[in-house]
Design an enzyme around this catalytic site. Structure first.
Site, PDB file in Angstrom:
ATOM      1  N   HIS A 160      59.449  61.764  64.169  1.00 10.72           N
ATOM      2  CA  HIS A 160      58.191  62.380  63.728  1.00 10.72           C
ATOM      3  C   HIS A 160      58.240  63.876  64.033  1.00 10.72           C
ATOM      4  O   HIS A 160      58.200  64.280  65.198  1.00 10.72           O
ATOM      5  CB  HIS A 160      57.008  61.736  64.477  1.00 10.72           C
ATOM      6  CG  HIS A 160      55.678  62.351  64.158  1.00 10.72           C
ATOM      7  ND1 HIS A 160      54.680  62.513  65.089  1.00 10.72           N
ATOM      8  CD2 HIS A 160      55.171  62.852  63.008  1.00 10.72           C
ATOM      9  CE1 HIS A 160      53.622  63.073  64.528  1.00 10.72           C
ATOM     10  NE2 HIS A 160      53.901  63.294  63.268  1.00 10.72           N
TER      11      HIS A 160
ATOM     12  N   HIS B 172      54.955  65.164  68.446  1.00  9.55           N
ATOM     13  CA  HIS B 172      56.243  64.903  67.793  1.00  9.55           C
ATOM     14  C   HIS B 172      57.144  64.091  68.721  1.00  9.55           C
ATOM     15  O   HIS B 172      57.122  64.271  69.926  1.00  9.55           O
ATOM     16  CB  HIS B 172      56.918  66.219  67.397  1.00  9.55           C
ATOM     17  CG  HIS B 172      56.162  66.946  66.327  1.00  9.55           C
ATOM     18  ND1 HIS B 172      56.214  68.306  66.156  1.00  9.55           N
ATOM     19  CD2 HIS B 172      55.311  66.484  65.398  1.00  9.55           C
ATOM     20  CE1 HIS B 172      55.432  68.643  65.133  1.00  9.55           C
ATOM     21  NE2 HIS B 172      54.878  67.556  64.667  1.00  9.55           N
TER      22      HIS B 172
ATOM     23  N   SER C 122      54.128  50.555  66.235  1.00  5.16           N
ATOM     24  CA  SER C 122      54.090  51.300  64.975  1.00  5.16           C
ATOM     25  C   SER C 122      54.198  50.273  63.859  1.00  5.16           C
ATOM     26  O   SER C 122      54.610  49.130  64.109  1.00  5.16           O
ATOM     27  CB  SER C 122      55.242  52.298  64.890  1.00  5.16           C
ATOM     28  OG  SER C 122      55.113  53.292  65.889  1.00  5.16           O
TER      29      SER C 122
ATOM     30  N   HIS D   5      47.757  57.589  58.407  1.00  3.76           N
ATOM     31  CA  HIS D   5      49.034  58.190  58.808  1.00  3.76           C
ATOM     32  C   HIS D   5      49.437  57.879  60.248  1.00  3.76           C
ATOM     33  O   HIS D   5      50.533  58.227  60.666  1.00  3.76           O
ATOM     34  CB  HIS D   5      49.013  59.697  58.582  1.00  3.76           C
ATOM     35  CG  HIS D   5      48.455  60.496  59.724  1.00  3.76           C
ATOM     36  ND1 HIS D   5      47.210  60.282  60.261  1.00  3.76           N
ATOM     37  CD2 HIS D   5      48.981  61.545  60.427  1.00  3.76           C
ATOM     38  CE1 HIS D   5      46.986  61.141  61.229  1.00  3.76           C
ATOM     39  NE2 HIS D   5      48.030  61.916  61.352  1.00  3.76           N
ATOM     40  N   GLY D   6      48.553  57.262  61.014  1.00  2.74           N
ATOM     41  CA  GLY D   6      48.922  56.983  62.403  1.00  2.74           C
ATOM     42  C   GLY D   6      47.761  56.350  63.129  1.00  2.74           C
ATOM     43  O   GLY D   6      46.857  55.780  62.505  1.00  2.74           O
ATOM     44  N   ALA D   7      47.801  56.469  64.446  1.00  2.00           N
ATOM     45  CA  ALA D   7      46.734  55.868  65.236  1.00  2.00           C
ATOM     46  C   ALA D   7      45.493  56.757  65.221  1.00  2.00           C
ATOM     47  O   ALA D   7      44.367  56.275  65.188  1.00  2.00           O
ATOM     48  CB  ALA D   7      47.211  55.659  66.664  1.00  2.00           C
TER      49      ALA D   7
ATOM     50  N   CYS E 252      54.597  67.795  57.950  1.00  4.87           N
ATOM     51  CA  CYS E 252      54.796  66.970  59.131  1.00  4.87           C
ATOM     52  C   CYS E 252      54.954  65.562  58.551  1.00  4.87           C
ATOM     53  O   CYS E 252      54.254  65.194  57.602  1.00  4.87           O
ATOM     54  CB  CYS E 252      53.566  67.041  60.022  1.00  4.87           C
ATOM     55  SG  CYS E 252      53.772  66.110  61.539  1.00  4.87           S
TER      56      CYS E 252
ATOM     57  N   GLU F 295      61.813  57.985  68.565  1.00  2.00           N
ATOM     58  CA  GLU F 295      61.570  56.712  69.248  1.00  2.00           C
ATOM     59  C   GLU F 295      62.576  55.643  68.828  1.00  2.00           C
ATOM     60  O   GLU F 295      62.854  55.471  67.644  1.00  2.00           O
ATOM     61  CB  GLU F 295      60.154  56.241  68.907  1.00  2.00           C
ATOM     62  CG  GLU F 295      59.733  54.960  69.597  1.00  2.00           C
ATOM     63  CD  GLU F 295      58.313  54.571  69.181  1.00  2.00           C
ATOM     64  OE1 GLU F 295      57.361  55.215  69.645  1.00  2.00           O
ATOM     65  OE2 GLU F 295      58.184  53.631  68.374  1.00  2.00           O
TER      66      GLU F 295
END
Lengths: 146, 483
Positions: free
Chosen positions: B237, B206, B387, B406-408, B101, B209
């Protein structure tokens, strides 16, 4: 003990988990636990209560112990759904031992894009997997990765 | 009543909390967090999972969690763990079901002011073109032989079909093709589950955007990477879809059995693993890398579909669109990499589950174009706020096996998110902040509502303070396609 999900009378319910889906199912015997697990998965996959039973599948699975067998059982049902759109309406377990489950599954091959389930279930995990017996009730917990 | 934990969580400094070695832990745990992000981590069982991973055979350094860590299955999501090649293990649960991913970011020649008035028609066109949603199919259908070529070649396969440029490949982690991939280790079942899903987005978190660069933090690096304020970007994503899920599933089942033969003691069955020198480990690596290549190809194909949809929707030429891949990172993977352990350089197997590689300037594995800066690290946030584009720093190599967040990170369970958003029109709320969404699932927007996630700005502040990565730019979303 009877479990109550969103609607009364179901033999399974959702438990909290931050990222995934955790399900608890019960039964007066292990066969009932496995049957309720199949119902829970069908529900997650978007099956309606009036799902036809015109299609039939036979499954015969092996694993080491009831817990691993429960994962294997759900994994098989998930695989059948993901590759051919099969949704179970009537699971009939003919054999259940600590190492083997044999069953006839009645249900329907459907177009899953039309069904549009709420979640994409990636897999059936071993995390927090348990089957326990209290008095005369068996209760199992399984986490699905979504 | 608070459950008593078998470990302590001790503050080391402003952004580091340690789980000191105790009991059968082989290494300490290290959680990057601060006073603002720690309370969310303490709400679930992610610290327990950091503690559990520290028990695995052959783990070296520390069992690490990033500030976006949250409760996973077995390994925490947002975890990093490295293993000695002789003593250690590889664990499919430490990679995840969605193998490779990942995220890619494309820059365009458009400015925000040019796209904002037409964002609806653009997002509608992307929504019509990109297969998305639960179990989405209808991408590219291949027979087994050609499918195996995808598994061998990864993103290069898509480029050979005319979907992208050769120059794209150097802007993908490991050139979008992991040579250890071995299609012969892939089961027919995995093929069956993945054969119709190449070129599809999927569902859940996923997304695709359209956004714009709202703020530049590091002008020098941004300039070298061709980033400018107001520039419109595309973020994708997704991962290896049903194919990767099936690969993970099958190897987990085999390793649940093999742990007994190998005499491995595990605190959680989902940590099932095998020794790195075993035949089963070699087989898993062959299949896992094949799934990773599938994911690289998938993101390359989706990029092509976005390009075509954009050109058609807005009636522009490729020269006007100036689609340029910035980078593509994996955040669910296990890799053999060279790191310094106890002062010595050695090869280890790094598991990143919900963590991103962040190699800094000068790292030998970097492509020439990013050798002097480090590669872009892409950190998607939620669909309402922001982001980030980061760049790796030396601290990532010193402490975290070349990794960062890797993200929020998810904050609310999906049910809790649905409960809290009851009666609200998330679509309207997003439009009020100039984000136009399209989605397929009945509950997707509520499950994925911005408040279901931690604030990504807090997460990246922690990794910056910890010296793992620096902020280069922040992206504000304008429109999103969710599965």
């Amino acid at each position: 003990m009877t479990l109550h999900g969103k609607k009364n009378g179901r033999g399974w319910r959702f438990l909290e988990h931050t990222a995934d889906i955790r399900i608890e199912m019960c039964g007066t015997d292990l066969k009932e636990v496995f049957v309720n697990a199949a119902f829970a998965l069908s529900h997650l996959l978007g099956a309606k209560s009036d799902l036809p039973t015109s299609d039939k599948l036979e499954v015969d699975l092996e694993a080491d112990g009831y817990e691993d067998l429960l994962v294997e059982w759900l994994r098989e049902l998930l695989y059948r759904n993901q590759t051919s759109g099969f949704l179970v309406a009537e699971p009939r377990i003919t054999t259940l031992t600590p190492t083997r489950v044999k069953a006839t599954l009645r249900g329907r091959h459907v177009d899953m894009e039309a069904v549009g389930p709420d979640f994409e279930i990636k897999g059936v995990t071993y995390h927090g997997l348990s089957i326990r017996k209290d008095d005369n009730t068996y209760t199992a917990t399984v986490v699905f990765d979504i | 009543m608070t459950e008593k934990k078998p470990y302590k969580l001790l503050r080391i400094d402003e952004v580091r909390w340690e789980i000191p070695r105790t009991g059968k832990m082989r290494v300490p745990g290290l959680i990057y967090t601060d006073a603002r992000t720690l309370p969310d981590i303490e709400k679930d069982q992610s610290a327990d999972q950091v503690y559990n991973v520290a028990h695995l055979p052959g783990i070296v350094g520390r069992s690490i969690a990033m500030p976006d860590v949250h409760w996973g299955y077995g390994f925490p999501i947002g975890g990093v763990a490295a293993f000695d090649l002789d003593e250690g293990v590889v664990s499919p649960g430490g990679v995840g079901y969605d193998i490779n991913c990942g995220v890619r970011l494309v820059t365009t020649g458009f400015r925000r002011a040019e796209v904002q008035p037409r964002i609806r028609e653009l997002i509608d066109a992307l929504f019509a073109r990109i297969p998305c949603g639960v179990g989405s199919r209808g991408g590219i259908r291949l027979g087994r032989t050609e499918f195996d070529s995808v598994l061998k070649l990864g993103a290069e396969w898509a480029v050979l079909q005319g979907m992208g440029e050769d120059s794209d490949l150097e802007k993908i982690e490991d050139r979008g093709s992991l040579p250890e991939a071995d299609p012969s280790t892939v089961s027919q079942r995995a093929y069956e589950r993945g054969k119709d899903q190449l070129g599809t987005l999927g569902s859940g978190n996923h997304f695709l955007e359209i956004g714009f660069i709202e703020e530049i933090f590091d002008k020098t690096v941004a300039q070298q990477w061709g980033l400018e304020p107001g520039q419109v970007t595309v973020m994708i994503h997704t991962g290896s879809r049903g194919f990767g899920y099936q690969v993970c599933d099958e190897f987990l089942a085999r390793m649940v059995k093999s742990v007994h033969h190998e005499g491995l003691e595990l605190p959680d069955k989902q940590l099932a693993c095998t020794r790195l020198d075993s035949a089963l480990a070699r087989e898993y690596f062959g299949a896992m890398n094949a799934a990773a290549n599938f994911a690289f190809a998938n993101r390359q194909i989706l990029t092509h579909l976005v390009r075509v949809a954009w050109e058609e929707a807005l009636g522009v030429s490729p020269r006007q669109l100036k689609f340029r891949l910035l980078y593509d990172v994996c955040h669910n993977i296990a890799k053999i990499e060279t790191h310094t352990v106890h002062g010595k350089s050695k090869k280890v197997c790094v598991h990143r589950k919900g963590a991103t590689r962040a190699f800094p300037a000068g790292h030998p594995a970097l492509p020439a174009i990013y050798r002097s800066t480090g590669h872009p690290v892409l950190i998607p946030g939620d669909m309402g706020r922001a982001s980030y584009i980061l760049v790796g720093r030396s601290g990532a190599m010193d402490e975290a096996f070349g990794s960062t967040c890797h993200g929020a990170g998810r904050l609310l369970s999906r049910h809790e998110a649905i409960r809290r958003t009851k009666g609200r029109a998330i679509e309207r709320e997003l439009q009020d902040i100039d984000v136009y969404p399209r989605w397929t699932g009945r509950k997707t927007l509520r499950e994925e509502a911005p408040e279901a996630y931690k604030d990504v700005s807090l997460v990246v502040d922690v990794v910056q303070k910890a010296g793992l990565a620096d902020k280069v730019a922040r992206i504000k979303p304008m429109g999103v396609v969710k599965g």
